[in-house]
Scaffold this active site. Structure first.
Site: not given
Ligand code: AMP
Length: 248
Positions: A41, A119, A158, A191, A202
């Protein structure tokens, strides 16, 4: 993030003014980006902002910015950080209040791409009420679809810049120098919520709380499903086609 919008009012909250060096676009797009963490996103938001001149409003970026700001965190922000570090969703009351404080960003003539908010259905209802009270209408909800295996592969590789939040990927989008951001020279890090334990949490939160939003926005006639498989450029081509069909 667009080079020409610093999003100060969104990131720092009431009292901060944005530096924006480009004129308002002819048309202000107001859209939501939905999709599992890692569906891309943020990357699509960068492409879309560059093309449409909109602001990228990510609630995750607000939390990360708060963490880096000098001065103490408010009790609500401290609680938010604890949830975030575990990979859990921050409680609705905290997130909704944080967005409510920034409601002027939803009326801005640049338009917006909301990323990471709403969310949960409670957040979607609160957003509907905020938009209705300001007479603002959503144009579309872009929903990026990706398999769980691909989500895990993308998130665990990532790396994010501590300074400008640009993201890289160890295999599919490596930085030119190891651990250094190509854009600003900042330090790249993983992160905490991109570590394997947090990714599992998550994904569970996504299935339980966020996936029902597809049905919510489908009922409102706003949902635009887009496959997030393939390269960022391929996904953007699909996005541009889908938007063309829907909004002309
Ligand atoms: P993101 O960058 O959107 O993946 O968000 C990073 C983390 O911030 C999430 O895993 C949550 O802990 C928290 N967060 C961001 N946006 C929200 C939201 N709308 N509701 C609850 N938690 C959120």
């Amino acid at each position: 993030m667009s080079e020409n919008h610093d999003r100060a009012a969104w990131l720092a909250g009431p009292g901060a003014s944005c530096r924006a060096d480009e004129p308002y676009p002819e048309r202000s797009y107001r859209m939501i980006l939905l999709g599992a963490p890692g569906a891309g996103k943020g990357t699509q938001a960068e492409f879309l902002c560059a093309r449409l001149g909109t602001c990228h409003l990510s609630t995750g970026d607000v939390f990360r910015a708060a963490k880096c700001m000098s001065g103490g965190l408010s009790p609500a922000m401290q609680t938010a950080m604890e949830y975030m570090q575990r990979g859990d969703l921050v409680p609705d009351v905290i997130v909704i209040e944080m967005v409510r404080e920034r409601v002027s960003c939803l009326q801005c003539n640049y338009g917006f791409l909301l990323d990471g908010f709403p969310r949960t259905v409670a957040q979607a209802e609160a957003l509907d009420e905020m938009l209705a009270s300001k007479g603002v209408k959503l144009d579309a909800v872009l929903s990026y679809e990706l398999s769980v295996e691909e989500v895990v592969a993308r998130l665990s590789g990532r790396r994010t810049c501590r300074s400008c939040q640009t993201t890289f990927h160890v295999t599919s989008k490596p930085s030119q120098r190891d651990g250094v951001c190509d854009r600003c020279g900042g330090e790249l890090y993983q992160r905490e919520d991109d570590r394997p334990e947090a990714i599992r949490v998550r994904m569970a939160a996504y299935r339980e709380s966020t996936a029902p939003l597809e049905e919510y926005y489908n009922r409102e006639g706003l949902l635009v499903p887009i496959s997030a498989e393939g390269t960022p450029e391929e996904v953007f081509m699909r996005t541009a086609e889908a938007l063309n069909q829907r909004l002309g």
